[in-house]
Scaffold this active site. Sequence first.
Site, PDB file in Angstrom:
ATOM      1  N   TYR A 175      -9.412   4.633 -28.483  1.00  0.00           N
ATOM      2  CA  TYR A 175      -8.738   4.720 -27.335  1.00  0.00           C
ATOM      3  C   TYR A 175      -9.522   5.781 -26.202  1.00  0.00           C
ATOM      4  O   TYR A 175     -10.040   6.585 -26.852  1.00  0.00           O
ATOM      5  CB  TYR A 175      -7.329   4.998 -27.215  1.00  0.00           C
ATOM      6  CG  TYR A 175      -6.645   6.433 -27.527  1.00  0.00           C
ATOM      7  CD1 TYR A 175      -6.518   7.202 -26.438  1.00  0.00           C
ATOM      8  CD2 TYR A 175      -6.675   6.761 -28.850  1.00  0.00           C
ATOM      9  CE1 TYR A 175      -5.935   8.521 -26.869  1.00  0.00           C
ATOM     10  CE2 TYR A 175      -6.219   8.069 -29.210  1.00  0.00           C
ATOM     11  CZ  TYR A 175      -6.057   8.968 -28.187  1.00  0.00           C
ATOM     12  OH  TYR A 175      -5.395  10.115 -28.621  1.00  0.00           O
ATOM     13  N   CYS A 176      -9.470   5.641 -24.974  1.00  0.00           N
ATOM     14  CA  CYS A 176      -9.649   6.577 -24.183  1.00  0.00           C
ATOM     15  C   CYS A 176      -8.690   6.818 -22.985  1.00  0.00           C
ATOM     16  O   CYS A 176      -7.616   6.339 -23.129  1.00  0.00           O
ATOM     17  CB  CYS A 176     -11.266   6.361 -23.229  1.00  0.00           C
ATOM     18  SG  CYS A 176     -11.249   4.834 -22.526  1.00  0.00           S
ATOM     19  N   ARG A 177      -8.992   7.241 -21.871  1.00  0.00           N
ATOM     20  CA  ARG A 177      -8.019   7.237 -20.616  1.00  0.00           C
ATOM     21  C   ARG A 177      -7.438   5.821 -20.138  1.00  0.00           C
ATOM     22  O   ARG A 177      -6.256   5.536 -20.188  1.00  0.00           O
ATOM     23  CB  ARG A 177      -8.637   8.070 -19.509  1.00  0.00           C
ATOM     24  CG  ARG A 177      -7.524   8.526 -18.465  1.00  0.00           C
ATOM     25  CD  ARG A 177      -8.088   9.062 -17.437  1.00  0.00           C
ATOM     26  NE  ARG A 177      -9.037   8.430 -16.737  1.00  0.00           N
ATOM     27  CZ  ARG A 177      -8.588   7.485 -15.644  1.00  0.00           C
ATOM     28  NH1 ARG A 177      -7.665   7.317 -15.057  1.00  0.00           N
ATOM     29  NH2 ARG A 177      -9.716   6.991 -15.109  1.00  0.00           N
TER      30      ARG A 177
END
Length: 103
Positions: A64-66
Amino acid sequence: MDLSQEEWAEQLQNDDQAVILDVRTSDEMEEGHIPSAVHIDIYLGQGFIDELEKLDKTKNYYVYCRSGNRSGQACAIMDSLGFENAYNLEGGFMDWEGDVVGD
């Protein structure tokens, strides 16, 4: 592979080969992250690839990221490096409703 927030969380919960991978910056990570996440910043470029190469490619990675953009790129890189399973969290940390460490 892209998974919805619900799919990602459900699959993660039932996966004893799971590794959570946070590919955001250190500053973003400090603002809050999913518990037990491994942190490797995708912006490290070759350094990111070097760190990925140290990981067990047979495990299942929940990335995941933002917002889901960088983690999608990370999954593509991981696929090209021979990782068997890399799952991208659609909507990223912004839409995450599960447990969070720090904030």
